[in-house]
Design a protein around this motif. Structure first.
Motif, PDB file in Angstrom:
ATOM      1  N   ASP A   1       0.875  -1.010  -0.037  1.00 53.99           N
ATOM      2  CA  ASP A   1       0.043   0.083   0.057  1.00 53.99           C
ATOM      3  C   ASP A   1       0.782   1.214   0.078  1.00 53.99           C
ATOM      4  OD1 ASP A   1      -2.755   1.140   0.350  1.00 53.99           O
ATOM      5  OD2 ASP A   1      -1.955   1.847   2.228  1.00 53.99           O
ATOM      6  N   ARG A   2       1.776   1.305   0.897  1.00 50.03           N
ATOM      7  CA  ARG A   2       2.886   2.378   0.717  1.00 50.03           C
ATOM      8  C   ARG A   2       3.521   2.607  -0.430  1.00 50.03           C
ATOM      9  NH1 ARG A   2       8.025   3.655   4.774  1.00 50.03           N
ATOM     10  NH2 ARG A   2       8.707   5.330   3.575  1.00 50.03           N
ATOM     11  N   SER A   3       4.030   1.424  -0.785  1.00 45.43           N
ATOM     12  CA  SER A   3       4.960   1.579  -2.223  1.00 45.43           C
ATOM     13  C   SER A   3       3.981   2.112  -3.513  1.00 45.43           C
ATOM     14  CB  SER A   3       5.608   0.383  -2.712  1.00 45.43           C
ATOM     15  OG  SER A   3       6.562   0.357  -1.734  1.00 45.43           O
ATOM     16  N   TYR A   4       2.959   1.652  -3.476  1.00 40.97           N
ATOM     17  CA  TYR A   4       1.834   1.897  -4.373  1.00 40.97           C
ATOM     18  C   TYR A   4       1.450   3.469  -4.407  1.00 40.97           C
ATOM     19  CZ  TYR A   4      -1.401   0.583  -8.486  1.00 40.97           C
ATOM     20  OH  TYR A   4      -1.956   0.340  -9.394  1.00 40.97           O
ATOM     21  N   GLU A   5       1.478   3.847  -3.229  1.00 47.53           N
ATOM     22  CA  GLU A   5       1.209   5.231  -2.993  1.00 47.53           C
ATOM     23  C   GLU A   5       1.972   6.181  -3.348  1.00 47.53           C
ATOM     24  OE1 GLU A   5      -1.775   6.933  -2.234  1.00 47.53           O
ATOM     25  OE2 GLU A   5      -2.967   5.061  -2.650  1.00 47.53           O
ATOM     26  N   GLU A   6       3.421   5.786  -3.210  1.00 42.80           N
ATOM     27  CA  GLU A   6       4.462   6.507  -3.120  1.00 42.80           C
ATOM     28  C   GLU A   6       5.424   6.482  -4.479  1.00 42.80           C
ATOM     29  OE1 GLU A   6       6.879   6.272  -0.192  1.00 42.80           O
ATOM     30  OE2 GLU A   6       5.376   6.739   1.585  1.00 42.80           O
ATOM     31  N   ALA A   7       5.366   5.515  -5.367  1.00 37.84           N
ATOM     32  CA  ALA A   7       6.284   5.304  -6.380  1.00 37.84           C
ATOM     33  C   ALA A   7       5.252   4.928  -7.703  1.00 37.84           C
ATOM     34  CB  ALA A   7       7.064   4.036  -6.136  1.00 37.84           C
ATOM     35  N   GLN A   8       5.941   5.363  -8.864  1.00 41.88           N
ATOM     36  CA  GLN A   8       5.130   4.932 -10.087  1.00 41.88           C
ATOM     37  C   GLN A   8       5.321   3.405 -10.489  1.00 41.88           C
ATOM     38  OE1 GLN A   8       6.604   7.501 -13.329  1.00 41.88           O
ATOM     39  NE2 GLN A   8       5.057   6.669 -14.461  1.00 41.88           N
ATOM     40  N   LEU A   9       6.459   2.980  -9.934  1.00 40.32           N
ATOM     41  CA  LEU A   9       6.763   1.257 -10.453  1.00 40.32           C
ATOM     42  C   LEU A   9       7.016   0.757  -9.202  1.00 40.32           C
ATOM     43  CD1 LEU A   9       7.431  -0.764 -12.513  1.00 40.32           C
ATOM     44  CD2 LEU A   9       9.769   0.082 -12.161  1.00 40.32           C
ATOM     45  N   VAL A  10       6.334  -0.406  -8.712  1.00 43.13           N
ATOM     46  CA  VAL A  10       6.402  -1.227  -7.581  1.00 43.13           C
ATOM     47  C   VAL A  10       6.582  -2.636  -8.119  1.00 43.13           C
ATOM     48  CG1 VAL A  10       5.381  -2.192  -5.723  1.00 43.13           C
ATOM     49  CG2 VAL A  10       4.946  -0.053  -6.357  1.00 43.13           C
ATOM     50  N   ILE A  11       7.951  -3.198  -7.682  1.00 46.22           N
ATOM     51  CA  ILE A  11       8.390  -4.633  -8.115  1.00 46.22           C
ATOM     52  C   ILE A  11       8.239  -5.430  -6.922  1.00 46.22           C
ATOM     53  CG2 ILE A  11      10.087  -6.222  -9.209  1.00 46.22           C
ATOM     54  CD1 ILE A  11      10.770  -3.804 -10.968  1.00 46.22           C
ATOM     55  N   THR A  12       7.710  -6.641  -6.951  1.00 44.41           N
ATOM     56  CA  THR A  12       7.751  -7.526  -5.790  1.00 44.41           C
ATOM     57  C   THR A  12       8.445  -9.026  -6.184  1.00 44.41           C
ATOM     58  OG1 THR A  12       5.548  -8.880  -6.130  1.00 44.41           O
ATOM     59  CG2 THR A  12       5.361  -6.632  -4.875  1.00 44.41           C
ATOM     60  N   THR A  13       9.233  -9.470  -5.292  1.00 49.05           N
ATOM     61  CA  THR A  13       9.761 -10.685  -5.564  1.00 49.05           C
ATOM     62  C   THR A  13       9.375 -11.732  -4.612  1.00 49.05           C
ATOM     63  OG1 THR A  13      11.898 -10.341  -4.640  1.00 49.05           O
ATOM     64  CG2 THR A  13      11.612  -9.560  -7.015  1.00 49.05           C
ATOM     65  N   GLY A  14       8.958 -12.874  -4.637  1.00 53.21           N
ATOM     66  CA  GLY A  14       8.731 -13.935  -3.774  1.00 53.21           C
ATOM     67  C   GLY A  14       7.360 -14.154  -3.378  1.00 53.21           C
ATOM     68  N   GLY A  15       6.979 -15.546  -2.781  1.00 55.30           N
ATOM     69  CA  GLY A  15       5.609 -15.698  -2.580  1.00 55.30           C
ATOM     70  C   GLY A  15       4.803 -15.961  -3.757  1.00 55.30           C
ATOM     71  N   LEU A  16       5.277 -16.595  -4.674  1.00 59.86           N
ATOM     72  CA  LEU A  16       4.243 -16.868  -5.916  1.00 59.86           C
ATOM     73  C   LEU A  16       4.324 -18.575  -6.065  1.00 59.86           C
ATOM     74  CD1 LEU A  16       5.152 -14.449  -8.723  1.00 59.86           C
ATOM     75  CD2 LEU A  16       3.540 -14.274  -6.988  1.00 59.86           C
ATOM     76  N   GLY A  17       4.851 -19.363  -5.161  1.00 66.71           N
ATOM     77  CA  GLY A  17       4.886 -20.753  -5.357  1.00 66.71           C
ATOM     78  C   GLY A  17       3.665 -21.329  -4.750  1.00 66.71           C
ATOM     79  N   PRO A  18       3.508 -22.778  -4.775  1.00 63.68           N
ATOM     80  CA  PRO A  18       2.290 -23.312  -4.417  1.00 63.68           C
ATOM     81  C   PRO A  18       2.152 -23.770  -3.113  1.00 63.68           C
ATOM     82  CG  PRO A  18       3.707 -25.023  -5.267  1.00 63.68           C
ATOM     83  CD  PRO A  18       4.575 -23.551  -5.236  1.00 63.68           C
ATOM     84  N   THR A  19       3.090 -23.434  -2.027  1.00 66.07           N
ATOM     85  CA  THR A  19       2.823 -23.775  -0.731  1.00 66.07           C
ATOM     86  C   THR A  19       2.149 -22.952   0.138  1.00 66.07           C
ATOM     87  OG1 THR A  19       4.965 -22.645  -0.070  1.00 66.07           O
ATOM     88  CG2 THR A  19       5.178 -25.297  -0.954  1.00 66.07           C
ATOM     89  N   HIS A  20       1.789 -23.328   1.290  1.00 63.10           N
ATOM     90  CA  HIS A  20       0.919 -22.253   2.249  1.00 63.10           C
ATOM     91  C   HIS A  20       1.403 -21.030   2.314  1.00 63.10           C
ATOM     92  CE1 HIS A  20       3.464 -24.053   5.497  1.00 63.10           C
ATOM     93  NE2 HIS A  20       3.160 -22.918   5.976  1.00 63.10           N
ATOM     94  N   ASP A  21       2.754 -20.901   2.611  1.00 68.41           N
ATOM     95  CA  ASP A  21       3.413 -19.432   2.742  1.00 68.41           C
ATOM     96  C   ASP A  21       3.312 -18.825   1.569  1.00 68.41           C
ATOM     97  OD1 ASP A  21       5.154 -21.372   1.809  1.00 68.41           O
ATOM     98  OD2 ASP A  21       6.890 -20.706   2.918  1.00 68.41           O
ATOM     99  N   ASP A  22       3.187 -19.298   0.427  1.00 68.36           N
ATOM    100  CA  ASP A  22       3.217 -18.166  -0.781  1.00 68.36           C
ATOM    101  C   ASP A  22       1.974 -17.632  -0.904  1.00 68.36           C
ATOM    102  OD1 ASP A  22       5.952 -18.935  -1.717  1.00 68.36           O
ATOM    103  OD2 ASP A  22       5.129 -20.961  -2.146  1.00 68.36           O
TER     104      ASP A  22
END
Length: 421
Positions: free
Chosen positions: A54-75
């Motif tokens: 939420d903070r990044s999307y408000e402050e920056a024009q570009l936001v890039i996230t990495t991680g948490g796209l796998g099939p397990t419960h913690d993704d």
């Protein structure tokens, strides 16, 4: 364009995995003129990810996230993004078939939970993953305060880089609002950061919001990163060239290379150019100087060999150091370092000998010779005789591992200095 990076994963916070993604993305984005304003790492916690998104999307024009796209419960990244943008997850049949085939090619049945890899938030574009199964996601949204861009990438470095190279960067490079960003790195050695800044002096007439200079210390010296930005790349490059020329006028003798040059590589080139050979006599560095010299391909042209003379008996019996010199001055002394260097050059038949004797720590220091004390010896032979014998004494840190690196760097720098100065 301002960008925020959000790297996700408990393994990053507890030190189990090194966060190479943020470093790699920062460099890749800078190359195309994107200014990374903020980089933050959070664990696999939905509330924490949502807050930072939420903070990044408000402050920056570009936001890039990495991680948490796998099939397990913690993704949980994809589900959080889906909820945040009110974009329901929908199964992509083509993607589901590709995931199924991925498992079939490996002779395995696709686990039911893996079907989540084939879901995409409504309104998001897929970014193809040529390395693994989790696709990246791209979202662009225009509003009253301008456009917002979001790239959601896997945390596995090879997959992240592949998706960025093939999906994210091409989309960013097409944009007209990117400034050209030009970097150049000057490598210095033989002078600490504070002294280097004093020697460079005032650059206020040179530096501004579009021309910057950063000091980046390392065990091989201080890197000076020159950065110029602007709409015209030619202008930015000319400003970099002018600043480099000014810096070379002020501190040129401390600059040993640019970019990805190494001190050992530069020293090797100088030795080859002068048709000199080198032998080492190492006490405190335990062979590290020889290791660094021989890490360069073709080092057999100039590196003869070395003696790790940790014990005084080896200094005396192998290198010919005088027992009376050791008794009078101690092993960590300039006279002993000089005799070690002369012995290495003479015994091994090299043009020059370089030696180190010091107190790496954490123990062994005295009031006269505290931890971090280093003596570097240098000897050059001509027609079978030593014609140049020299040494320096330096005071470095209290950390043993760091000291060994700094000791070896100091020895290599002495070779460079003796050849050039």
């Amino acid at each position: 364009m301002k960008a925020h990076l959000l790297t996700i994963g408990d393994e990053l916070l507890i030190g189990q995995t090194t966060n190479t993604n943020a470093t790699w993305l920062g460099e890749a984005l800078s190359r195309i003129g994107v200014h990374v304003e903020r980089s933050v790492t959070v664990g696999d916690d939905a509330d924490a990810i949502t807050r930072e998104l939420d903070r990044s999307y408000e402050e920056a024009q570009l936001v890039i996230t990495t991680g948490g796209l796998g099939p397990t419960h913690d993704d949980v990244t994809k589900s959080i993004v889906s909820e945040y943008f009110d974009a329901p997850l929908e199964t992509d049949d083509e993607l589901l078939e590709r995931v199924r085939q991925y498992y079939e090619r490996r002779g395995r049945e696709m686990p039911p939970e893996v079907a989540d890899l084939a879901t995409v938030p409504r309104g998001f574009e897929k970014l193809e993953n040529k390395v693994g199964t989790a696709v990246g996601l791209w979202y662009a949204e225009s509003g009253d305060d301008g456009e917002r861009l979001l790239a959601v990438l896997p945390g596995v470095p090879d997959e992240m880089r592949s998706i960025y190279d093939n999906g994210v960067e091409p989309r960013l490079s097409e944009r007209a609002d990117l400034q050209d960003l030009v970097h150049k790195t000057l490598l210095t050695t033989g002078v600490p950061e504070s002294s280097l800044q004093q020697k460079i002096g005032d650059l206020s007439d040179w530096l501004d919001g579009e021309l910057k200079l950063a000091y980046l210390p390392s065990t091989s010296g201080v890197r000076l990163r020159l950065t110029a930005m602007g709409r015209d790349r030619d202008v930015a490059e000319r400003r970099i060239e002018a600043l480099e020329e000014e810096l070379r006028d002020r501190i040129g003798k401390y600059i040993f290379g640019t970019g990805k040059d190494t001190l050992e590589g530069v020293v090797g080139d100088l030795l080859r150019e002068h048709e000199w050979t080198v032998a080492t006599a190492e006490s405190a560095t335990g062979g590290l100087i020889g290791h660094r010299l021989t890490s360069i391909a073709g080092s057999s042209d100039y590196f003869v060999g070395g003696v790790i003379s940790y014990a005084n008996e080896v200094k005396i019996n192998t290198l010919g150091v005088s027992a009376s010199t050791l008794k009078a001055h101690g092993a960590v002394s300039q006279p002993v370092a000089e005799e070690m260097a002369a012995g290495a050059a003479t015994k091994l038949g090299a043009t020059i000998g370089i030696s180190t004797s010091g107190i790496a720590g954490p123990g062994g220091g005295t009031e006269e010779k505290p931890v971090g004390t280093l003596c570097v010896g240098f000897a050059r032979r001509e027609d079978g005789k030593v014609v140049d014998l020299d040494s320096v004494r330096l005071q470095l840190t209290n950390d043993r591992v760091l000291n060994k690196e700094l000791f070896a760097t100091s020895a290599l720098e002495m070779i460079r200095r003796k050849i050039l100065w």
